[in-house]
Structures are given as C-alpha cells and as structure tokens.
Motif scaffolding. Structure first.
Motif, PDB file in Angstrom:
ATOM      1  N   PHE A  18      34.767  40.476  84.128  1.00 18.26           N
ATOM      2  CA  PHE A  18      35.371  41.683  84.521  1.00 18.26           C
ATOM      3  C   PHE A  18      35.414  42.798  83.329  1.00 18.26           C
ATOM      4  N   SER A  85      32.651  44.511  96.171  1.00 14.52           N
ATOM      5  CA  SER A  85      33.387  44.009  94.850  1.00 14.52           C
ATOM      6  C   SER A  85      34.524  43.005  95.000  1.00 14.52           C
ATOM      7  N   GLY A  89      33.999  39.544  92.998  1.00 15.16           N
ATOM      8  CA  GLY A  89      35.307  39.286  92.170  1.00 15.16           C
ATOM      9  C   GLY A  89      35.574  37.825  92.531  1.00 15.16           C
ATOM     10  N   ARG A  90      35.569  37.491  93.601  1.00 11.43           N
ATOM     11  CA  ARG A  90      35.814  35.927  94.152  1.00 11.43           C
ATOM     12  C   ARG A  90      34.733  35.226  93.216  1.00 11.43           C
ATOM     13  N   SER A 106      28.561  40.729  87.395  1.00  9.78           N
ATOM     14  CA  SER A 106      29.305  41.743  86.656  1.00  9.78           C
ATOM     15  C   SER A 106      28.710  43.107  86.625  1.00  9.78           C
ATOM     16  N   LEU A 109      28.873  44.642  90.215  1.00  2.29           N
ATOM     17  CA  LEU A 109      30.201  45.096  90.151  1.00  2.29           C
ATOM     18  C   LEU A 109      30.566  46.361  89.678  1.00  2.29           C
TER      19      LEU A 109
END
Length: 168
Positions: A18, A85, A89-90, A106, A109
C-alpha cells in the motif's frame, strides 16, 4: 515478543504494498501539478528525440477512449476505478507474500487512484508525456498510466512464472 519492525495483524506484510501504491499516487499527482504549472495547452516542449512534454486533458480512458461520450464516462470510469481498487486491496492482503504479483497490483492500484483523483476533482485526466517515432505519435499519457501498464506487464510475467497445477 513481536518484532517491532515487522507489521503484524490483518495488514501484516501488506503495508509495504500500500505504501508503494501511495508513492505512485504522490509521484503522479506531483508531476501533473508541475505539468499544469509549467505547460500550456498546445505547448510542445522537446526533451530528447522521440520524447516531448505536452499538456493534454483526457475526459475518456486510455488513448482517449470514449472521450466524446457526453460526460457519463467520467462517472463510469470513477466507479470502475473504485471497484478495481477495492478488489486489488483485497488481493494485496490475500497474496502479500507473492512479491512480483504484489508489485504489479501496487502499481495498478496507485495508477488507478491517481487517475481517479483527476476524474473526481477535475472531470478529466491530465496527460503530459508524448512519445513519437517519425510521424507516429503515441497518445499523451502520465505517470499513473505508466504505472498501470508496467503493473499489467508484471502481472503477465508473473502468470508465466507460476507452476501449472498438476492435472488429476
């Protein structure tokens, strides 16, 4: 006692992915701000052979797809970016130990959110990088677009590296 440097819990190990996405967003937004500050529409600033800086506003998607669709595409691409997104993320949480896959996710995203910010705030995406060869000009793009493309290429590369499951 847990290692203070190593994150634990639900995000354990995924934080770095992240952070990479966040760094892509920051770099993307900073370069777009600089492009708007230093360039004017229709300016073409040659940097080196086959590479110009330009300022372009794209209300559509990649390569100006649906750019003249009447405005609904802004909301469609914003919703798509939000859904993608969330899914990414999951996936980052679930596959946090798979380095190449997580690098790909990443970058995608960060790029998706970078362009989402533009669409939400401005109603269009700011593009400023132009590549060309002879009389062939690639459509202008930005750091977010680059991150998405590199991430997609890494995802393809990763898919070829994974062993195929044995058939039963």
């Amino acid at each position: 006692m847990p290692d203070p440097v190593k994150p634990t819990g639900a995000l354990g190990g995924a934080v770095r992915w992240f952070v990479i996405a966040f760094m892509v967003i920051v770099l993307d937004q900073a370069t777009k701000l600089a492009a708007e500050h230093f360039l004017s529409p229709r300016d073409v600033i040659p940097i080196m052979p086959s590479f110009n800086l330009v300022l372009a506003y794209n209300p559509g998607a990649a390569f100006s797809f649906l750019a003249s669709a009447g405005g609904w595409q802004r909301w469609f691409f914003m919703l798509l970016a939000i859904v993608v997104s969330g899914v990414i993320g999951r996936l980052l949480l679930k596959h946090r130990a798979e380095t190449l896959f997580c690098w790909a996710m990443s970058l995608i995203l960060g790029g998706a959110i970078g362009n989402l910010i533009d669409r939400g705030y401005l109603g269009h995406v700011i593009d400023f990088i132009q590549l060309y060869y002879g009389n062939f000009y690639w459509p202008a793009f930005n750091i977010a677009d680059s991150a998405i493309c590199v991430g997609a290429a890494l995802m393809v590369w990763d898919s070829f590296r994974k062993p195929k499951p044995a058939s039963q």
